[in-house]
Each structure stands twice: as C-alpha cells, then as structure tokens.
Design a protein around this motif. Structure first.
Motif, PDB file in Angstrom:
ATOM      1  N   UNK A 151       0.855  -1.178   0.000  1.00 34.40           N
ATOM      2  CA  UNK A 151       0.000   0.000   0.000  1.00 34.40           C
ATOM      3  C   UNK A 151       0.899   1.237   0.000  1.00 34.40           C
ATOM      4  N   UNK A 152       0.343   2.354  -0.360  1.00 35.38           N
ATOM      5  CA  UNK A 152       1.079   3.612  -0.343  1.00 35.38           C
ATOM      6  C   UNK A 152       1.292   4.001   1.124  1.00 35.38           C
ATOM      7  N   UNK A 153       2.537   4.249   1.501  1.00 35.11           N
ATOM      8  CA  UNK A 153       2.834   4.588   2.889  1.00 35.11           C
ATOM      9  C   UNK A 153       2.183   5.921   3.230  1.00 35.11           C
ATOM     10  N   UNK A 154       1.400   5.913   4.293  1.00 35.92           N
ATOM     11  CA  UNK A 154       0.700   7.118   4.735  1.00 35.92           C
ATOM     12  C   UNK A 154       1.441   7.809   5.864  1.00 35.92           C
ATOM     13  N   UNK A 155       0.753   8.688   6.542  1.00 35.49           N
ATOM     14  CA  UNK A 155       1.377   9.468   7.614  1.00 35.49           C
ATOM     15  C   UNK A 155       1.818   8.601   8.796  1.00 35.49           C
ATOM     16  N   UNK A 156       1.241   7.384   8.939  1.00 37.75           N
ATOM     17  CA  UNK A 156       1.653   6.489  10.022  1.00 37.75           C
ATOM     18  C   UNK A 156       2.937   5.726   9.705  1.00 37.75           C
ATOM     19  N   UNK A 157       3.426   5.800   8.454  1.00 37.65           N
ATOM     20  CA  UNK A 157       4.667   5.136   8.066  1.00 37.65           C
ATOM     21  C   UNK A 157       4.547   3.646   7.842  1.00 37.65           C
ATOM     22  N   UNK A 158       3.336   3.081   7.922  1.00 32.68           N
ATOM     23  CA  UNK A 158       3.123   1.635   7.800  1.00 32.68           C
ATOM     24  C   UNK A 158       3.077   1.190   6.335  1.00 32.68           C
ATOM     25  N   UNK A 159       3.648  -0.010   6.073  1.00 27.81           N
ATOM     26  CA  UNK A 159       3.614  -0.585   4.722  1.00 27.81           C
ATOM     27  C   UNK A 159       2.546  -1.663   4.589  1.00 27.81           C
ATOM     28  N   UNK A 160       1.846  -1.982   5.687  1.00 30.16           N
ATOM     29  CA  UNK A 160       0.891  -3.083   5.670  1.00 30.16           C
ATOM     30  C   UNK A 160       1.562  -4.358   6.146  1.00 30.16           C
ATOM     31  N   UNK A 161       0.869  -5.476   6.050  1.00 31.83           N
ATOM     32  CA  UNK A 161       1.396  -6.770   6.496  1.00 31.83           C
ATOM     33  C   UNK A 161       1.897  -7.555   5.291  1.00 31.83           C
ATOM     34  N   UNK A 162       3.221  -7.704   5.184  1.00 33.38           N
ATOM     35  CA  UNK A 162       3.876  -8.436   4.089  1.00 33.38           C
ATOM     36  C   UNK A 162       4.006  -9.900   4.479  1.00 33.38           C
ATOM     37  N   UNK A 163       3.636 -10.794   3.551  1.00 34.46           N
ATOM     38  CA  UNK A 163       3.734 -12.238   3.758  1.00 34.46           C
ATOM     39  C   UNK A 163       4.579 -12.831   2.634  1.00 34.46           C
ATOM     40  N   UNK A 164       5.601 -13.605   3.010  1.00 38.80           N
ATOM     41  CA  UNK A 164       6.465 -14.284   2.028  1.00 38.80           C
ATOM     42  C   UNK A 164       6.537 -15.746   2.437  1.00 38.80           C
ATOM     43  N   UNK A 165       6.023 -16.633   1.590  1.00 39.51           N
ATOM     44  CA  UNK A 165       5.961 -18.062   1.892  1.00 39.51           C
ATOM     45  C   UNK A 165       6.881 -18.842   0.960  1.00 39.51           C
ATOM     46  N   UNK A 166       7.894 -19.500   1.531  1.00 39.52           N
ATOM     47  CA  UNK A 166       8.822 -20.339   0.760  1.00 39.52           C
ATOM     48  C   UNK A 166       8.457 -21.801   0.959  1.00 39.52           C
ATOM     49  N   UNK A 167       8.410 -22.528  -0.164  1.00 37.76           N
ATOM     50  CA  UNK A 167       8.196 -23.977  -0.096  1.00 37.76           C
ATOM     51  C   UNK A 167       9.226 -24.675  -0.966  1.00 37.76           C
ATOM     52  N   UNK A 168      10.306 -25.240  -0.369  1.00 39.04           N
ATOM     53  CA  UNK A 168      11.211 -26.085  -1.140  1.00 39.04           C
ATOM     54  C   UNK A 168      10.585 -27.471  -1.322  1.00 39.04           C
ATOM     55  N   UNK A 169      10.810 -28.074  -2.489  1.00 42.69           N
ATOM     56  CA  UNK A 169      10.230 -29.391  -2.805  1.00 42.69           C
ATOM     57  C   UNK A 169      11.293 -30.250  -3.476  1.00 42.69           C
ATOM     58  N   UNK A 170      11.533 -31.459  -2.948  1.00 43.63           N
ATOM     59  CA  UNK A 170      12.414 -32.440  -3.589  1.00 43.63           C
ATOM     60  C   UNK A 170      11.538 -33.374  -4.405  1.00 43.63           C
ATOM     61  N   UNK A 171      11.873 -33.537  -5.689  1.00 43.80           N
ATOM     62  CA  UNK A 171      11.157 -34.465  -6.559  1.00 43.80           C
ATOM     63  C   UNK A 171      12.162 -35.434  -7.157  1.00 43.80           C
ATOM     64  N   UNK A 172      11.799 -36.703  -7.192  1.00 47.07           N
ATOM     65  CA  UNK A 172      12.675 -37.683  -7.835  1.00 47.07           C
ATOM     66  C   UNK A 172      13.260 -38.680  -6.864  1.00 47.07           C
ATOM     67  N   UNK A 173      14.456 -39.174  -7.210  1.00 47.06           N
ATOM     68  CA  UNK A 173      15.055 -40.321  -6.535  1.00 47.06           C
ATOM     69  C   UNK A 173      15.489 -40.070  -5.096  1.00 47.06           C
ATOM     70  N   UNK A 174      16.353 -39.067  -4.862  1.00 52.33           N
ATOM     71  CA  UNK A 174      16.856 -38.846  -3.518  1.00 52.33           C
ATOM     72  C   UNK A 174      17.544 -37.489  -3.432  1.00 52.33           C
ATOM     73  N   UNK A 175      17.211 -36.757  -2.388  1.00 49.30           N
ATOM     74  CA  UNK A 175      17.853 -35.466  -2.195  1.00 49.30           C
ATOM     75  C   UNK A 175      17.424 -34.825  -0.895  1.00 49.30           C
ATOM     76  N   UNK A 176      18.130 -33.751  -0.525  1.00 50.23           N
ATOM     77  CA  UNK A 176      17.747 -32.979   0.642  1.00 50.23           C
ATOM     78  C   UNK A 176      18.250 -31.549   0.509  1.00 50.23           C
ATOM     79  N   UNK A 177      17.677 -30.656   1.304  1.00 51.80           N
ATOM     80  CA  UNK A 177      18.017 -29.238   1.293  1.00 51.80           C
ATOM     81  C   UNK A 177      18.144 -28.756   2.730  1.00 51.80           C
ATOM     82  N   UNK A 178      18.925 -27.708   2.912  1.00 49.33           N
ATOM     83  CA  UNK A 178      19.069 -27.038   4.200  1.00 49.33           C
ATOM     84  C   UNK A 178      19.221 -25.552   3.882  1.00 49.33           C
ATOM     85  N   UNK A 179      18.086 -24.848   3.838  1.00 45.75           N
ATOM     86  CA  UNK A 179      18.085 -23.422   3.494  1.00 45.75           C
ATOM     87  C   UNK A 179      18.663 -22.646   4.669  1.00 45.75           C
ATOM     88  N   UNK A 180      19.696 -21.845   4.395  1.00 47.72           N
ATOM     89  CA  UNK A 180      20.394 -21.090   5.443  1.00 47.72           C
ATOM     90  C   UNK A 180      20.057 -19.604   5.427  1.00 47.72           C
TER      91      UNK A 180
END
Length: 191
Positions: A151-180
């Motif tokens: 949203x357009x930042x108003x006089x209160x300085x707020x940007x609203x509530x930001x949501x960022x959703x990460x979903x790693x997915x392993x497909x196939x024979x064998x694997x793993x991840x460790x997001x740092x």
C-alpha cells in the motif's frame, strides 16, 4: 573448502527502472513466521537487515528436509517515508543441497500483502541433477516483472502486512536441502 555454485532463473528485464529506497526506509517492527519449516515459537528465522530498504535479508536454522516444507514470514514495518510503496522484485535463497541423479529441487515462493491477499506474485526456481551427484552450497535466484505492490505509505509510516511463503520441494530419486539464508531485492516507487 566448499565451492559455490550459482544457479539463476531470471525473468525478462524489469520494465520499470530501479528506484532507490526513500530517505526513511521502513524498520521491521514485527517478524513472525509459521509453517513446518519454521514453527512459530522456534526462533528459527531472524532478520539480518532490520529494515525494508533496497534489500532485506534473513537467516533460517530449521528449514531443511528431504521432501517438502514451508516457511511463511509475516512482516510489519513502519517509519517509512510517506508517499512511497515497494514490491519484491528478486528473491535469492542460499543453502546446502544434496541431489542424486534424477532428482530436482524446486523452490516456490509466494509474496502478498494481507490487505490485498488475492494479489500474489509467485517466484520459482528449479535445480535438476542429471548426474553426477550435486552436494554443495548453492544460491538460487528468481526475479519477476509481475510485481505485487505494498500500500502507499501514509502518515503512520506503515507498509501493511507483508507475507512471504517459501516452499522447497524435492522431486525424484533422492535429495535434501538445508536453506540457510535469503535476500529479497526491493523495488520502490512514489505513489
């Protein structure tokens, strides 16, 4: 000594020119998270930047697995210059990956603001192991020109509530991840 591999899934060049963050960048006042990869009371996600400026960076300590997980970050920020808004234009994920031949790691990241939840941007990357085995610290990047603006930042300085959703997915024979860690590159404009 670990080597570093860089894989990029880059969208076409952004239409709008980059604009630096406003004089007063919003400070993160609330960082909450939820999901199987970052339980809400675990303390497993930390902001390393503390602000939503030209970029925002985070570390993860529990986002790892051999099938799929998700970690959604919920951010409130205030103190930003009035008359500005931002969007996330690029997401970079870093971490350790082990993939056997015939295995793929996908990362799917959705970005939205609670005030306009139907207006969502999705970032995706794919890392496929055709052989030999991949066992390394990697960086995955994805960018877009389909921006979801705060949203357009108003006089209160707020940007609203930001949501960022990460979903790693392993497909196939064998694997793993460790997001740092993650870095989000932001684009700003006056509104």
């Amino acid at each position: 000594m670990r080597s570093s591999m860089l894989f990029a899934a880059i969208a076409p060049a952004l239409v709008a020119a980059d604009v630096a963050a406003p004089a007063s960048a919003p400070k993160i006042t609330s960082l909450k998270f939820s999901g199987s990869g970052c339980p809400n009371d675990s303390g497993s996600v930390k902001s390393t930047s503390g602000f939503l400026s030209d970029a925002a960076s985070f570390t993860y300590s529990q986002l790892r697995g051999d099938s799929t997980d998700n970690c959604e970050i919920h951010i409130q920020a205030s103190g930003g210059s009035q008359g500005w808004q931002f969007a996330i234009k690029e997401i970079e994920w870093r971490g350790n990956v082990q993939l056997k031949p015939g295995t793929q790691l996908d990362t799917i990241t959705q970005v939205f603001f609670s005030e306009k939840a139907a207006d969502t941007t999705t970032f995706t990357t794919h890392l496929t192991c055709a052989g030999p085995e991949i066992k390394d610290y990697i960086t995955l990047r994805s960018s877009t020109n389909d921006l979801t603006w705060s949203k357009c930042i108003g006089s209160d300085g707020s940007v609203g509530l930001l949501n960022v959703n990460l979903r790693p997915v392993i497909q196939g024979d064998s694997g793993n991840y460790d997001i740092k860690g993650a870095t989000w590159k932001l684009q700003w404009r006056q509104c």
